[in-house]
Design a protein around this motif. Sequence first.
Motif, PDB file in Angstrom:
ATOM      1  N   ASP A 260      13.722  39.592 -35.284  1.00  0.00           N
ATOM      2  CA  ASP A 260      15.435  38.820 -35.568  1.00  0.00           C
ATOM      3  C   ASP A 260      16.214  39.754 -35.935  1.00  0.00           C
ATOM      4  OD1 ASP A 260      16.242  36.669 -35.190  1.00  0.00           O
ATOM      5  OD2 ASP A 260      15.285  35.231 -36.210  1.00  0.00           O
ATOM      6  N   THR A 261      17.246  39.494 -36.027  1.00  0.00           N
ATOM      7  CA  THR A 261      18.464  40.152 -36.685  1.00  0.00           C
ATOM      8  C   THR A 261      19.621  38.704 -36.410  1.00  0.00           C
ATOM      9  OG1 THR A 261      20.163  41.550 -34.817  1.00  0.00           O
ATOM     10  CG2 THR A 261      19.762  39.503 -33.728  1.00  0.00           C
ATOM     11  N   MET A 262      20.354  39.800 -37.437  1.00  0.00           N
ATOM     12  CA  MET A 262      21.609  38.921 -38.129  1.00  0.00           C
ATOM     13  C   MET A 262      23.249  38.984 -37.633  1.00  0.00           C
ATOM     14  SD  MET A 262      20.692  39.110 -42.195  1.00  0.00           S
ATOM     15  CE  MET A 262      20.861  41.167 -41.815  1.00  0.00           C
ATOM     16  N   LYS A 264      23.145  41.744 -34.740  1.00  0.00           N
ATOM     17  CA  LYS A 264      22.276  42.149 -33.254  1.00  0.00           C
ATOM     18  C   LYS A 264      22.400  43.783 -33.076  1.00  0.00           C
ATOM     19  CE  LYS A 264      23.390  38.398 -30.343  1.00  0.00           C
ATOM     20  NZ  LYS A 264      22.764  37.514 -31.391  1.00  0.00           N
ATOM     21  N   PRO A 288      12.838  37.405 -28.804  1.00  0.00           N
ATOM     22  CA  PRO A 288      14.042  37.378 -30.241  1.00  0.00           C
ATOM     23  C   PRO A 288      12.419  35.916 -30.499  1.00  0.00           C
ATOM     24  CG  PRO A 288      14.512  37.354 -28.109  1.00  0.00           C
ATOM     25  CD  PRO A 288      13.463  37.339 -27.827  1.00  0.00           C
ATOM     26  N   SER A 290      14.231  34.061 -32.817  1.00  0.00           N
ATOM     27  CA  SER A 290      15.233  32.751 -32.823  1.00  0.00           C
ATOM     28  C   SER A 290      15.071  32.019 -31.686  1.00  0.00           C
ATOM     29  CB  SER A 290      16.549  33.270 -32.725  1.00  0.00           C
ATOM     30  OG  SER A 290      17.036  34.134 -32.023  1.00  0.00           O
ATOM     31  N   SER A 291      14.674  32.761 -30.932  1.00  0.00           N
ATOM     32  CA  SER A 291      14.261  31.670 -29.486  1.00  0.00           C
ATOM     33  C   SER A 291      12.384  31.355 -28.900  1.00  0.00           C
ATOM     34  CB  SER A 291      15.091  32.018 -28.449  1.00  0.00           C
ATOM     35  OG  SER A 291      15.032  33.265 -28.113  1.00  0.00           O
ATOM     36  N   SER A 311      12.770  44.434 -37.710  1.00  0.00           N
ATOM     37  CA  SER A 311      13.461  42.625 -38.899  1.00  0.00           C
ATOM     38  C   SER A 311      14.708  43.892 -38.636  1.00  0.00           C
ATOM     39  CB  SER A 311      12.623  42.821 -39.529  1.00  0.00           C
ATOM     40  OG  SER A 311      13.118  42.023 -40.349  1.00  0.00           O
ATOM     41  N   THR A 321      11.617  34.967 -40.630  1.00  0.00           N
ATOM     42  CA  THR A 321      11.512  34.157 -38.994  1.00  0.00           C
ATOM     43  C   THR A 321      10.149  35.393 -38.844  1.00  0.00           C
ATOM     44  OG1 THR A 321      12.933  35.442 -38.155  1.00  0.00           O
ATOM     45  CG2 THR A 321      12.755  33.081 -38.036  1.00  0.00           C
TER      46      THR A 321
END
Length: 403
Positions: A260-262, A264, A288, A290-291, A311, A321
Motif C-alpha cells: 500500500d502507499t500514501m 506513490k 495494491p 487499496s484495491s 509498505s 492495510t
Amino acid sequence: MSAFNAVKLTDRVYWVGAIDWAIRNFHGYQTSRGTTYNAFLILDDKITLIDTVKKPFLSEMMSRISSVVDPEKIDYIVSNHSEMDHTGALPEAMTIIRPEKVYASPNGKKALQKHFHWDPETITTVKTGESLPLGETTLSFIETRMLHWPDSMVSYLAEEKILFSQDGFGMHLASTERFDDELSLHTLDEEAEKYFANILMPFSPLVTRLMSQLKELDLDVELLCPDHGPVWRSHIGRILGKWSEWAQQRPTRKAIVIYDTMWKSTASMADAICNGLSSLGISVRVMPLSSSHMSNVATEVIEAAALIVGSPTINGQIFPTVAACMTYLGSLKPRNMVGAAFGSYGWSGEAPGKLEKMLEDQNIPLAAEALKINYVPDEDALQKATEFGISVGHKLLELCEGD
Ligand SMILES: Cc1cc2nc3c(=O)[nH]c(=O)nc-3n(C[C@H](O)[C@H](O)[C@H](O)COP(=O)(O)O)c2cc1C
Ligand SMILES: [Fe+2]
Ligand SMILES: [Fe+2]
C-alpha cells in the motif's frame, strides 16, 4: 404452492437450501458472487434433513422442504458442521419439525451446546464408522476433524452414491443452477480455489490425509454434495484432484507483490520490482491493497513461490492495510515460498524491517535483505528496485527447481 421449490437430485434426495445473492463479506472473505447454504432432504422411512441454513434463510429452507414433504414428517436432522451458516436456522427448524433425533459428531454435540445452550440429551452423537438406517438406505459417518472445525464430519448415503461433504469441496457461488455441469468450469475453478485458499489452506496436511483416506475407502460417489455452491456430478474427479493439488501448495514460477502507499513512492518501487521479476520470465501479480481484497491475495498465494510485501513507514509502523493482510495471510500458513520486504520512508523507516519479522515469524524465509528507499525514488533507486526483483526472482527459481 410454496414460494420456493426443492430441487430433485435423485428419486429420494432433494436440495432444500437457500441462495444468498446479496452477501459480499463472509467473515472477512469477499464473496463477490454471493453464496448458497445447502441443505438436503432424504425421503425414506425415516425422512432426514442434512444440515440447515443461515438463520435469516430459515423460511426459504422451510418453503423448499414444504414443496416435497410436510416438515413435521421429518424424523431426523443430521448436523455435519456446527458453524452458524449451517446451523443458524437449526433451533427454529427444530421447533417446527420436532424431529425424533438430531445427530452430530461428538465434537459437533459439544459445539452445538456451546452455541445454543441446549440440554445435553438434545443431540445424539455419531462417530466415524457408525451408521444410521433410514429404511431402504443407510447413512454412514466419517469425522473430518479440523476440516475445517473440530466438529466437521461427512455423511455417506451408499445406496444413492451420495457424499454429503459439508464445507468440503464447496465454494461461495450463488446460482440458480444446482449442478456443476450447468456452470462454467472457469468460474468453478476460480471460486473453488478461492474457497480452498481462504478456508482450508491452514489445514493442508490434514487435507492430504483426508484425500488418501477417501481413496482407501473407495466410496462409490456419483453425487458430491457440499454445503456451499453447486452439487458435483460431472467433475467429481476434477475437484478431488484439485484439492489434492492445492493442499501441496507446490511453488510455481509466480510471484505476488502486495503493497500500500500514501504518496506513490512504494507503488513505484513495486512496479520496478515487478519488472525485475518478469525479466526472468516469472509471472507476477501486483496487488495494491487499496484495491485488492486480501481474500483474493490468499488465492494467489497457493501457487506462488514468492511473497514480496511493501509498505511505507507511518508513525514508526507498517501501513495498516499491509499489516492486516500479512496477519491474515499468516493465519493461513502458506508454505513453499520465499519472502522479501520493501518500502519508502522519510526519517525512521521501520516498516520493511517489521515486515521481514512478520515473514520470518510465518516461516517464510527471506530471499533478500529489505529494500528501503528514502522518500521519492529517483532513477538509481528504481534500478535498485529492479535488481532487488531480479535477486528475489533467482531465489524463487531455485525454489521451483528444487521442488
Ligand atoms: C502520517 C505520516 C506519518 C509518517 N510517519 C513516518 C515515520 O514514523 N517514519 C518514517 O520513516 N517516515 C514516516 N512518514 C514518511 C513516509 O514514510 C514517506 O513520506 C514515504 O516516502 C511515503 O511513501 P509512499 O509514497 O509509498 O506512501 C510518514 C508519513 C505520513 C504521511
Ligand atoms: Fe464452516
Ligand atoms: Fe460453511
